[in-house]
Design an enzyme around this catalytic site. Sequence first.
Site, mmCIF file in Angstrom:
data_model
loop_
_atom_site.group_PDB
_atom_site.id
_atom_site.type_symbol
_atom_site.label_atom_id
_atom_site.label_comp_id
_atom_site.label_asym_id
_atom_site.label_seq_id
_atom_site.Cartn_x
_atom_site.Cartn_y
_atom_site.Cartn_z
ATOM 1 N N GLY A 1 -19.003 51.432 18.937
ATOM 2 C CA GLY A 1 -18.477 50.618 17.844
ATOM 3 C C GLY A 1 -17.410 51.337 17.039
ATOM 4 N N CYS A 2 -17.638 52.607 16.773
ATOM 5 C CA CYS A 2 -16.676 53.387 15.986
ATOM 6 C C CYS A 2 -15.388 53.609 16.765
ATOM 7 C CB CYS A 2 -17.293 54.713 15.561
ATOM 8 S SG CYS A 2 -18.699 54.490 14.437
ATOM 9 N N THR A 3 -15.498 53.753 18.081
ATOM 10 C CA THR A 3 -14.313 53.913 18.921
ATOM 11 C C THR A 3 -13.507 52.621 18.940
ATOM 12 O OG1 THR A 3 -15.363 55.615 20.261
ATOM 13 C CG2 THR A 3 -13.518 54.431 21.272
#
Length: 155
Positions: free
Chosen positions: A45-47
């Site tokens: 998700g952060c990527t």
Amino acid sequence: MQTLKAGDFAPHFSLLDQNEQPVSLSDFKGKKVLVYFYPKALTPGCTTQACGLRDSKTALEKQNVVILGISPDSPKKLANFVEKKALNFTLLSDEDHQVAEQFGVWGEKKFMGRTYDGIHRISFLIDEQGKIEKVFEKFKTGEHHQVVLDYLSQK
């Protein structure tokens, strides 16, 4: 967890970036700053969120916006994230989560039946005077950049 709201002044902070250089919010006087908090570098998700911002950097710069990503990761891990995903903006290390606490984004989370303390995925658009103009709380990671651009285009 008391999250800062639009109209509040952003707390002054100085953190180490991915190159272990100090970066302060005050370094960006005269610009809008998108301070986005994310839980952990190199997770799916952060990527997705970071790559969307990377690909939108030029459009954000045209709106006088600088991007600062903040997570509890070490500068070394952030450097790895920048290198692996060709990120073109500054990531800041908040290992003791002091800045996250000042913004009110550090608190209880639940994941897979577990309860723990961590960073909530919230972004703040800070205006040229250091005041929070807009808080982005509810968005999908892949749409975060578009939510910010849509807000800016309405002004």
